[in-house]
Write a protein that holds these residues in place. Structure first.
Motif, PDB file in Angstrom:
ATOM      1  N   ALA A 242      46.737  54.411  39.164  1.00 56.49           N
ATOM      2  CA  ALA A 242      45.733  55.435  38.859  1.00 56.49           C
ATOM      3  C   ALA A 242      45.348  55.471  37.380  1.00 56.49           C
ATOM      4  N   VAL A 243      45.968  54.647  36.554  1.00 60.34           N
ATOM      5  CA  VAL A 243      45.627  54.626  35.131  1.00 60.34           C
ATOM      6  C   VAL A 243      44.207  54.092  34.963  1.00 60.34           C
ATOM      7  N   PRO A 244      43.364  54.753  34.158  1.00 60.22           N
ATOM      8  CA  PRO A 244      42.011  54.225  33.916  1.00 60.22           C
ATOM      9  C   PRO A 244      42.063  52.763  33.474  1.00 60.22           C
ATOM     10  N   THR A 245      41.215  51.946  34.076  1.00 66.86           N
ATOM     11  CA  THR A 245      41.336  50.497  33.889  1.00 66.86           C
ATOM     12  C   THR A 245      39.980  49.864  33.591  1.00 66.86           C
ATOM     13  N   THR A 246      40.012  48.887  32.700  1.00 58.76           N
ATOM     14  CA  THR A 246      38.834  48.065  32.420  1.00 58.76           C
ATOM     15  C   THR A 246      39.177  46.612  32.698  1.00 58.76           C
ATOM     16  N   ASP A 247      38.334  45.945  33.483  1.00 53.22           N
ATOM     17  CA  ASP A 247      38.524  44.524  33.750  1.00 53.22           C
ATOM     18  C   ASP A 247      37.742  43.711  32.724  1.00 53.22           C
ATOM     19  N   VAL A 248      38.440  42.778  32.055  1.00 51.92           N
ATOM     20  CA  VAL A 248      37.851  41.947  31.006  1.00 51.92           C
ATOM     21  C   VAL A 248      37.931  40.486  31.449  1.00 51.92           C
ATOM     22  N   GLU A 249      36.870  39.753  31.225  1.00 52.95           N
ATOM     23  CA  GLU A 249      36.865  38.344  31.612  1.00 52.95           C
ATOM     24  C   GLU A 249      37.992  37.594  30.899  1.00 52.95           C
ATOM     25  N   ARG A 250      38.684  36.772  31.684  1.00 50.56           N
ATOM     26  CA  ARG A 250      39.872  36.089  31.163  1.00 50.56           C
ATOM     27  C   ARG A 250      39.554  35.249  29.930  1.00 50.56           C
TER      28      ARG A 250
ATOM     29  N   HIS B 234      52.529  42.048  34.161  1.00 49.78           N
ATOM     30  CA  HIS B 234      52.151  41.990  35.575  1.00 49.78           C
ATOM     31  C   HIS B 234      51.119  43.050  35.935  1.00 49.78           C
ATOM     32  N   ASP B 235      51.129  44.176  35.194  1.00 49.27           N
ATOM     33  CA  ASP B 235      50.190  45.250  35.492  1.00 49.27           C
ATOM     34  C   ASP B 235      49.049  45.313  34.482  1.00 49.27           C
ATOM     35  N   GLY B 236      48.883  44.297  33.661  1.00 51.58           N
ATOM     36  CA  GLY B 236      47.819  44.267  32.682  1.00 51.58           C
ATOM     37  C   GLY B 236      48.316  44.551  31.277  1.00 51.58           C
ATOM     38  N   ILE B 237      47.423  44.955  30.410  1.00 49.21           N
ATOM     39  CA  ILE B 237      47.754  45.326  29.027  1.00 49.21           C
ATOM     40  C   ILE B 237      47.551  46.831  28.894  1.00 49.21           C
ATOM     41  N   LEU B 238      48.590  47.537  28.476  1.00 49.34           N
ATOM     42  CA  LEU B 238      48.486  48.983  28.324  1.00 49.34           C
ATOM     43  C   LEU B 238      48.174  49.340  26.874  1.00 49.34           C
ATOM     44  N   LEU B 239      47.050  50.004  26.670  1.00 47.31           N
ATOM     45  CA  LEU B 239      46.655  50.476  25.341  1.00 47.31           C
ATOM     46  C   LEU B 239      46.867  51.978  25.267  1.00 47.31           C
ATOM     47  N   LYS B 240      47.385  52.448  24.143  1.00 46.99           N
ATOM     48  CA  LYS B 240      47.571  53.885  23.952  1.00 46.99           C
ATOM     49  C   LYS B 240      46.951  54.329  22.636  1.00 46.99           C
ATOM     50  N   ALA B 241      46.253  55.450  22.696  1.00 51.16           N
ATOM     51  CA  ALA B 241      45.745  56.110  21.496  1.00 51.16           C
ATOM     52  C   ALA B 241      46.553  57.378  21.331  1.00 51.16           C
TER      53      ALA B 241
ATOM     54  N   LYS C 207      50.010  59.481  21.784  1.00 46.85           N
ATOM     55  CA  LYS C 207      51.009  59.466  22.854  1.00 46.85           C
ATOM     56  C   LYS C 207      50.435  59.874  24.195  1.00 46.85           C
ATOM     57  N   LYS C 208      49.162  60.332  24.207  1.00 49.89           N
ATOM     58  CA  LYS C 208      48.664  60.960  25.428  1.00 49.89           C
ATOM     59  C   LYS C 208      47.509  60.226  26.093  1.00 49.89           C
ATOM     60  N   LYS C 209      46.725  59.453  25.330  1.00 48.28           N
ATOM     61  CA  LYS C 209      45.579  58.750  25.916  1.00 48.28           C
ATOM     62  C   LYS C 209      45.968  57.304  26.196  1.00 48.28           C
ATOM     63  N   ILE C 210      45.729  56.866  27.423  1.00 42.57           N
ATOM     64  CA  ILE C 210      46.170  55.532  27.824  1.00 42.57           C
ATOM     65  C   ILE C 210      45.075  54.848  28.631  1.00 42.57           C
ATOM     66  N   HIS C 211      45.030  53.534  28.514  1.00 44.98           N
ATOM     67  CA  HIS C 211      44.040  52.749  29.252  1.00 44.98           C
ATOM     68  C   HIS C 211      44.656  51.379  29.525  1.00 44.98           C
ATOM     69  N   ARG C 212      44.333  50.838  30.700  1.00 48.53           N
ATOM     70  CA  ARG C 212      44.857  49.528  31.072  1.00 48.53           C
ATOM     71  C   ARG C 212      43.724  48.510  31.055  1.00 48.53           C
ATOM     72  N   VAL C 213      44.025  47.317  30.543  1.00 40.55           N
ATOM     73  CA  VAL C 213      43.078  46.195  30.556  1.00 40.55           C
ATOM     74  C   VAL C 213      43.638  45.110  31.455  1.00 40.55           C
ATOM     75  N   ARG C 214      42.825  44.660  32.393  1.00 40.65           N
ATOM     76  CA  ARG C 214      43.237  43.571  33.274  1.00 40.65           C
ATOM     77  C   ARG C 214      42.335  42.359  33.071  1.00 40.65           C
ATOM     78  N   ALA C 215      42.889  41.187  33.337  1.00 39.33           N
ATOM     79  CA  ALA C 215      42.128  39.954  33.225  1.00 39.33           C
ATOM     80  C   ALA C 215      41.325  39.728  34.501  1.00 39.33           C
ATOM     81  N   MET C 216      40.072  39.367  34.322  1.00 37.44           N
ATOM     82  CA  MET C 216      39.176  39.123  35.467  1.00 37.44           C
ATOM     83  C   MET C 216      38.690  37.682  35.378  1.00 37.44           C
ATOM     84  N   ASN C 217      38.901  36.919  36.426  1.00 38.61           N
ATOM     85  CA  ASN C 217      38.496  35.513  36.424  1.00 38.61           C
ATOM     86  C   ASN C 217      36.988  35.405  36.625  1.00 38.61           C
TER      87      ASN C 217
END
Length: 435
Positions: A353-361, A416-423, A425-435
């Motif tokens: 459920a973490v907000p996620t952005t897919d980024v081209e590999r 395995h679950d992407g790259i977790l970015l934090k701004a 201690k409270k704001k978090i976003h996940r980046v995943r690789a998209m082929n």
């Protein structure tokens, strides 16, 4: 989707329920009101259709209507499709943007769907009404003759709802708002036997004007309850964050971010918010008084789960709870802590459920400067803001503090679950690789 049902003990008078939970700031003739609420009563609250979603600041009136329904009364949800074309000056320092009738109709449809999550409609249990149905057909001269003559301009100008706007300029359109809201109350009293209007404390003058109009026109007794204008313990406006308003719409504020808003409740607000924003029994909430540290944090977890459950449903509440557990660590929930809550006591560690952005590999293979990625994912409002955050030590990649604003984030940071970015201690976003 309907609100979860916790039993209301005995045959409590709903006024006492609302008062004990902190909903009541002012009320008209309390004894007469309590007596009236001893039998089924129709009540109403108006909602502003200037956006296609309500926000957390609307939760107090929504919860008040839900308590009314649970105690056997009939809520009338009034969507201001007519008054929305005019604008309420209450609490405003300037005139708000005027919307077209088409924009308001779209917003009204969206609000109808949203409010249905909290109240049971159908079979006369609650009614959704739009004041455009009667206000747009009013004849101006007849309205002035039949309604306007009951209003004193001197008394209107003394109302709190007008004082602030008088300093910056109150136009004639806004000046009419009190008459229109009073007429709404009168119309609902005549057509739906509605004798109670509720609203924010800044609405007191408008509501009392409606009570007086009903008395003058039909000789009936009507009543008012207003809610306190809530701020957090730190003085911030309820539902406001650095990123803006916290909306009830999942498309505007994700269930995960909504859940996180409640998790980040100030320690001093936990008991008050449990009373206002959940249906958990007061005896259980009283046991939270005096808790500190990890025990109080566990109570915040229950608060966040229950608030998200009401707004987004069980599936989204569970997903947000599990995601927060996976990212920030699991909080132990004792079996006797707010036991009426349906929150799982053995929360799994998930991050779906973490907000996620897919980024081209291929971009990750080249590496993306950290400040660009933080801006791109919305963790910072601009690249310059991202630079400042990183230089101040408030940015993290996979729990590693960033030291260089132009560090290239890439495939080496993928887990395995992407790259977790934090701004912070409270704001978090996940980046995943998209082929």
């Amino acid at each position: 989707m309907s609100a979860p049902r916790y039993e209301v003990s005995g045959v409590e008078n709903v006024f006492d329920v609302l008062n004990e939970r902190g909903f009541v700031a002012q009320a008209s003739d309390v004894e007469a009101l309590r007596e009236r609420l001893g039998r089924p009563t129709s009540c109403y609250i108006g909602f502003d259709p200037t956006a296609d979603s309500l926000h957390i600041g609307s939760m107090v009136p929504i919860m008040a209507l839900a308590h009314m329904q649970r105690c056997g009364h009939r809520p009338l949800v009034l969507v201001g499709g007519g008054t929305g074309l005019v604008g309420d000056p209450s609490g405003k320092t300037e005139m708000r943007r005027m919307l077209t009738a088409e924009q308001i109709r779209g917003n009204v449809d969206a609000l109808k769907a949203q409010l249905s999550r909290f109240l049971e409609f159908g079979d006369g249990k609650a009614l959704m009404l739009n004041n455009a149905d009667w206000l747009l057909d009013l004849r101006y001269i007849e309205f002035l003759r039949d309604i306007g003559r009951h209003f004193s301009v001197n008394r209107m100008l003394a109302a709190e709802s007008y004082k602030m706007r008088l300093e910056t300029g109150l136009n004639f359109i806004e000046f009419n708002y009190m008459l229109l809201q009073a007429y709404d109350f009168y119309h609902l009293a005549e057509e739906y036997d509605c004798v109670l209007q509720m609203g924010g404390n800044d609405q007191w003058g408008n509501i009392v004007a409606g009570i007086e109009l009903i008395r003058r026109k039909s000789g009936r007794e009507a009543h008012a309850i207003t809610f306190p204008l809530l701020t957090t313990a730190s003085g911030a406006k309820m539902g406001k964050t650095a990123a803006g308003a916290v909306w009830l719409s999942a498309s505007r504020t994700s269930p995960f971010d909504y859940y996180q808003y409640w998790i980040n409740t100030d320690d001093r607000d936990v008991v008050r918010f449990l009373k206002l924003y959940t249906f958990l029994p007061l005896l259980e909430i009283a046991a939270v008084e005096g808790l500190q540290g990890q025990e109080l944090n566990a109570a915040k977890t229950v608060l966040a789960y229950e608030a998200t459950l009401l707004t987004h449903g069980r599936e989204n509440a569970l997903a947000a709870c599990e995601a927060a557990s996976g990212v920030f660590g699991r909080r132990r929930l004792a079996p006797d802590l707010l036991p009426s809550s349906g929150i799982p006591r053995d929360v799994r560690d998930e991050t779906q459920a973490v907000p996620t952005t897919d980024v081209e590999r291929h971009r990750l293979e080249e590496g993306i400067p950290a400040f660009e990625l933080f801006a791109e994912t919305g963790l910072c409002e601009s690249r310059s803001a991202a630079r400042r955050l990183i230089q101040q030590g408030g940015a993290y990649v996979n729990d590693m503090r960033l030291r260089e604003f132009d560090l290239r984030i890439g495939v080496s940071h993928l887990r395995h679950d992407g790259i977790l970015l934090k701004a912070g201690k409270k704001k978090i976003h996940r980046v995943r690789a998209m082929n």
